[in-house]
Design a protein around this motif. Sequence first.
Motif, mmCIF file in Angstrom:
data_model
loop_
_atom_site.group_PDB
_atom_site.id
_atom_site.type_symbol
_atom_site.label_atom_id
_atom_site.label_comp_id
_atom_site.label_asym_id
_atom_site.label_seq_id
_atom_site.Cartn_x
_atom_site.Cartn_y
_atom_site.Cartn_z
ATOM 1 N N ASN A 1 -23.101 11.062 11.636
ATOM 2 C CA ASN A 1 -22.730 9.786 12.272
ATOM 3 C C ASN A 1 -21.484 9.925 13.154
ATOM 4 N N CYS A 2 -21.243 8.870 13.919
ATOM 5 C CA CYS A 2 -20.217 8.970 14.968
ATOM 6 C C CYS A 2 -19.687 7.566 15.272
ATOM 7 N N PRO A 3 -18.379 7.420 15.421
ATOM 8 C CA PRO A 3 -17.832 6.077 15.652
ATOM 9 C C PRO A 3 -17.878 5.623 17.110
ATOM 10 N N LEU A 4 -18.364 6.467 18.026
ATOM 11 C CA LEU A 4 -18.255 6.111 19.449
ATOM 12 C C LEU A 4 -19.255 5.027 19.872
ATOM 13 N N ASP A 5 -20.311 4.868 19.107
ATOM 14 C CA ASP A 5 -21.211 3.724 19.275
ATOM 15 C C ASP A 5 -21.857 3.630 20.665
ATOM 16 N N CYS A 6 -22.282 4.744 21.223
ATOM 17 C CA CYS A 6 -23.016 4.695 22.496
ATOM 18 C C CYS A 6 -24.317 3.917 22.239
ATOM 19 N N SER A 7 -24.706 3.079 23.178
ATOM 20 C CA SER A 7 -25.865 2.210 22.925
ATOM 21 C C SER A 7 -27.139 3.029 22.696
ATOM 22 N N TYR A 8 -27.253 4.164 23.385
ATOM 23 C CA TYR A 8 -28.497 4.939 23.352
ATOM 24 C C TYR A 8 -28.545 5.953 22.210
ATOM 25 N N CYS A 9 -27.523 5.971 21.367
ATOM 26 C CA CYS A 9 -27.386 7.058 20.380
ATOM 27 C C CYS A 9 -28.599 7.142 19.448
ATOM 28 N N ILE A 10 -29.173 8.324 19.386
ATOM 29 C CA ILE A 10 -30.361 8.535 18.562
ATOM 30 C C ILE A 10 -30.043 8.458 17.064
ATOM 31 N N LEU A 11 -28.765 8.654 16.733
ATOM 32 C CA LEU A 11 -28.395 8.676 15.310
ATOM 33 C C LEU A 11 -28.633 7.329 14.628
ATOM 34 N N GLN A 12 -28.614 6.238 15.429
ATOM 35 C CA GLN A 12 -28.825 4.926 14.802
ATOM 36 C C GLN A 12 -30.240 4.794 14.229
ATOM 37 N N PHE B 1 -25.556 16.184 14.815
ATOM 38 C CA PHE B 1 -25.644 14.978 13.970
ATOM 39 C C PHE B 1 -24.367 14.145 14.016
ATOM 40 N N THR B 2 -23.441 14.564 14.835
ATOM 41 C CA THR B 2 -22.208 13.826 15.113
ATOM 42 C C THR B 2 -21.636 14.435 16.389
ATOM 43 N N ASP B 3 -20.590 13.846 16.919
ATOM 44 C CA ASP B 3 -19.895 14.462 18.047
ATOM 45 C C ASP B 3 -19.027 15.593 17.470
ATOM 46 N N SER B 4 -18.987 16.743 18.158
ATOM 47 C CA SER B 4 -18.273 17.903 17.609
ATOM 48 C C SER B 4 -16.789 17.637 17.363
ATOM 49 N N SER C 1 -19.171 17.299 23.106
ATOM 50 C CA SER C 1 -18.369 16.108 22.848
ATOM 51 C C SER C 1 -18.372 15.128 24.010
ATOM 52 N N LYS C 2 -17.931 13.915 23.694
ATOM 53 C CA LYS C 2 -17.651 12.928 24.743
ATOM 54 C C LYS C 2 -16.196 12.482 24.656
ATOM 55 N N VAL C 3 -15.406 13.202 23.863
ATOM 56 C CA VAL C 3 -13.973 12.904 23.823
ATOM 57 C C VAL C 3 -13.232 14.136 24.342
HETATM 58 S S1 SF4 Z 1 -23.168 11.079 18.575
HETATM 59 FE FE1 SF4 Z 1 -23.050 11.218 20.802
HETATM 60 S S2 SF4 Z 1 -24.457 9.644 21.573
HETATM 61 FE FE2 SF4 Z 1 -24.055 9.189 19.414
HETATM 62 S S3 SF4 Z 1 -22.359 7.724 19.456
HETATM 63 FE FE3 SF4 Z 1 -21.466 9.769 19.222
HETATM 64 S S4 SF4 Z 1 -21.018 10.449 21.276
HETATM 65 FE FE4 SF4 Z 1 -22.409 8.706 21.467
#
Ligand code: SF4
Length: 362
Positions: free
Chosen positions: A89-100, A140-143, A172-174
């Motif tokens: 999981n990941c706290p960045l909450d991108c709308s398209y995130c497949i993890l949801q 499965f999360t952002d690195s 990553s996106k950070v």
């Molecule tokens: S795992 Fe990637 S896509 Fe999903 S919320 Fe984090 S940064 Fe965004």
Amino acid sequence: MPNPSLPAYLQAIKKVFIDPELPSDNPIVQRVKKNLPTATLLKGQDPKNLSSSEPVLLLKKFKGKFLRFCPGTRFYNCCGYKIIHFGENCPLDCSYCILQAYFQDKILKIWGNIEDLFLELDKTLKANPKMRYRTGTGEFTDSLVLEPLTGYAHKLLAFLQDYPNIKIELKSKVVDLSWAKNLKRIDHVLPAWSLNSPKIVDTEEKLSASLEERLKAAQTCVQWGTKVALHFDPLIYYPGWEKGYQRIVEMIFDYLQAKDIAYLSLGSFRGMPDLFQKIAQNHPQSKYIYEEYVPGLDGKLRLFLPLRLKLFSFLIKALKKGGLDRQIYYCMESNMVWEKTLGYTPARLGGLDKHLENLAFA
Ligand code: SF4
């Protein structure tokens, strides 16, 4: 007082659940305690019993296999990437995130028993010294999103400095380059950033670093002597996409040269139908899910093929103009898409996994 040096989405974590099987001197537990001094530590309680959806962190003893194949599909060309599984999981909450749609809950989880991960890696890498392992932690999360709390990437890279047959991609996106601190070498690291059009970053990502910050960080890594990887995944079809994707490609070459990029992936937005439902539920302002999507061989909905080909061909033309060529590859696409847009299939490259392995270790 919450720790002011942390980004707001980490300061928001007020409860840390600790698996009683982790000893109290566990380095990850210690580090999280130090960095979240005001959080309530709950040992032996189950975060699944929480009634609210407040952000919490679970430090857990993981008992499965840490090193595993990326969950690709036999229907499309898969890149043979191996995952170092260290959390979920990941706290960045991108709308398209497949993890949801992938996980049942949104609890941030980190496997605290890092010493077991090291034992498994040591055993595997030493048992197959001639095999090259192209691995990464960002599946499965952002690195790096929890790096300011855990220092996980830094510990992992420090441990792997003495193993010549592994490359670790940090996707990553950070922007957090603290993993490089005091390492005697960083050529076993492939720093990677996911990119998108400025409009998609503004409307669908929200908590990620700006594109300028990501590209500036990539440039810094290149100055330190590494190559970087870039990922356009998911490419999203929306009104005005040409302008947006043209802009981000121009930005890439403002900061990097083609030779600095080990590889770059393209993947259009796709997912099982329940991902679309989750997005409609969790991100009602996101309208791209109402474009034309059709089920693929693996059951995932993908953008209608002619639109997908248009999107891919546009990006490829712009990226090739900047000097990229064989570094461009697809995540989960058919030979037909490869042939129509790139003019060859992975077989011509000696197989996608081998090709990417060669690029990563070059
Ligand atoms: S795992 Fe990637 S896509 Fe999903 S919320 Fe984090 S940064 Fe965004």
